[in-house]
Design a protein around this motif. Structure first.
Motif, PDB file in Angstrom:
ATOM      1  N   ALA A 160      42.877  25.014  26.741  1.00  0.00           N
ATOM      2  CA  ALA A 160      42.547  25.924  24.828  1.00  0.00           C
ATOM      3  C   ALA A 160      40.878  25.779  24.404  1.00  0.00           C
ATOM      4  O   ALA A 160      40.413  24.905  24.951  1.00  0.00           O
ATOM      5  CB  ALA A 160      43.107  24.700  24.057  1.00  0.00           C
ATOM      6  N   ALA A 161      40.550  26.524  23.740  1.00  0.00           N
ATOM      7  CA  ALA A 161      39.299  27.016  23.219  1.00  0.00           C
ATOM      8  C   ALA A 161      38.810  25.355  21.999  1.00  0.00           C
ATOM      9  O   ALA A 161      40.490  25.026  21.524  1.00  0.00           O
ATOM     10  CB  ALA A 161      39.223  28.224  21.845  1.00  0.00           C
ATOM     11  N   SER A 162      37.970  24.973  22.480  1.00  0.00           N
ATOM     12  CA  SER A 162      37.855  23.683  21.462  1.00  0.00           C
ATOM     13  C   SER A 162      36.422  23.735  20.691  1.00  0.00           C
ATOM     14  O   SER A 162      35.933  24.559  21.043  1.00  0.00           O
ATOM     15  CB  SER A 162      38.276  22.319  21.726  1.00  0.00           C
TER      16      SER A 162
ATOM     17  N   ILE B 203      22.464  16.001  15.717  1.00  0.00           N
ATOM     18  CA  ILE B 203      23.897  16.104  15.766  1.00  0.00           C
ATOM     19  C   ILE B 203      24.189  17.123  15.409  1.00  0.00           C
ATOM     20  O   ILE B 203      24.382  17.581  14.132  1.00  0.00           O
ATOM     21  CB  ILE B 203      25.131  15.029  15.282  1.00  0.00           C
ATOM     22  N   ASP B 204      25.218  18.581  16.372  1.00  0.00           N
ATOM     23  CA  ASP B 204      25.987  19.955  16.004  1.00  0.00           C
ATOM     24  C   ASP B 204      27.021  19.949  16.603  1.00  0.00           C
ATOM     25  O   ASP B 204      27.874  19.405  17.320  1.00  0.00           O
ATOM     26  CB  ASP B 204      25.359  20.613  16.114  1.00  0.00           C
ATOM     27  N   VAL B 205      27.884  21.529  16.223  1.00  0.00           N
ATOM     28  CA  VAL B 205      29.246  21.183  16.589  1.00  0.00           C
ATOM     29  C   VAL B 205      29.086  22.506  17.915  1.00  0.00           C
ATOM     30  O   VAL B 205      28.437  23.859  17.419  1.00  0.00           O
ATOM     31  CB  VAL B 205      29.999  21.200  15.719  1.00  0.00           C
ATOM     32  N   VAL B 206      29.771  22.288  18.725  1.00  0.00           N
ATOM     33  CA  VAL B 206      29.304  23.801  19.487  1.00  0.00           C
ATOM     34  C   VAL B 206      30.652  23.959  19.856  1.00  0.00           C
ATOM     35  O   VAL B 206      31.857  23.562  20.412  1.00  0.00           O
ATOM     36  CB  VAL B 206      28.940  22.950  21.173  1.00  0.00           C
ATOM     37  N   GLU B 207      30.823  25.128  20.377  1.00  0.00           N
ATOM     38  CA  GLU B 207      32.727  26.163  20.298  1.00  0.00           C
ATOM     39  C   GLU B 207      32.617  25.990  21.833  1.00  0.00           C
ATOM     40  O   GLU B 207      31.778  26.942  22.117  1.00  0.00           O
ATOM     41  CB  GLU B 207      32.949  27.417  19.715  1.00  0.00           C
ATOM     42  N   ARG B 208      34.301  25.182  21.977  1.00  0.00           N
ATOM     43  CA  ARG B 208      34.005  25.726  23.517  1.00  0.00           C
ATOM     44  C   ARG B 208      35.327  26.929  23.850  1.00  0.00           C
ATOM     45  O   ARG B 208      36.219  26.425  23.681  1.00  0.00           O
ATOM     46  CB  ARG B 208      34.389  24.648  25.093  1.00  0.00           C
ATOM     47  N   ALA B 209      34.668  27.958  25.090  1.00  0.00           N
ATOM     48  CA  ALA B 209      35.513  28.751  24.763  1.00  0.00           C
ATOM     49  C   ALA B 209      37.150  28.297  25.988  1.00  0.00           C
ATOM     50  O   ALA B 209      37.076  26.808  26.883  1.00  0.00           O
ATOM     51  CB  ALA B 209      35.293  30.008  25.346  1.00  0.00           C
ATOM     52  N   ALA B 210      38.585  29.303  25.802  1.00  0.00           N
ATOM     53  CA  ALA B 210      39.190  29.103  26.551  1.00  0.00           C
ATOM     54  C   ALA B 210      39.241  29.447  27.870  1.00  0.00           C
ATOM     55  O   ALA B 210      38.509  29.747  27.963  1.00  0.00           O
ATOM     56  CB  ALA B 210      40.101  29.534  26.058  1.00  0.00           C
ATOM     57  N   ARG B 211      39.618  28.972  28.943  1.00  0.00           N
ATOM     58  CA  ARG B 211      39.194  28.899  30.286  1.00  0.00           C
ATOM     59  C   ARG B 211      40.191  28.417  31.192  1.00  0.00           C
ATOM     60  O   ARG B 211      41.831  27.493  30.286  1.00  0.00           O
ATOM     61  CB  ARG B 211      38.000  28.405  30.715  1.00  0.00           C
TER      62      ARG B 211
END
Length: 91
Positions: A72-74, A50-58
């Motif tokens: 929004a980015a999340s 389990i890790d954290v991935v960053e999602r860009a704003a789009r």
């Protein structure tokens, strides 16, 4: 399987009381959450990562109206299944 059923199953296999298993499971949830919030990765080799991935704003669209909107980015947790678990499920 819900949390209550999971606790009962673990208690049956481990000769621990349901109360002890519930405490352990709650502690596991807290530790994993704290690690992910701190930016760490949790890895149970062969079972789960389990890790954290960053999602860009789009840009996106409202599915009801079709109107354009900003998303929004999340950050989101990402789960990767380990080889041993994948093989057991596919066997």
């Amino acid at each position: 399987m819900n949390k209550t059923e999971l606790i009962a199953a673990i208690a049956a296999k481990s000769d621990l009381t349901k109360k002890d298993v519930e405490k352990s499971l709650s502690a596991f949830e807290e530790v994993v959450t704290e690690a992910l919030v701190a930016g760490d990765k949790v890895q149970l080799v062969g079972f789960l990562t389990i890790d954290v991935v960053e999602r860009a704003a789009r840009d996106g669209r409202n599915p009801q109206t079709g109107a354009p909107m900003k998303i929004a980015a999340s950050k989101a947790p990402r789960f990767k299944v380990g080889k041993k678990l994948r093989d057991a499920v596919n066997a």
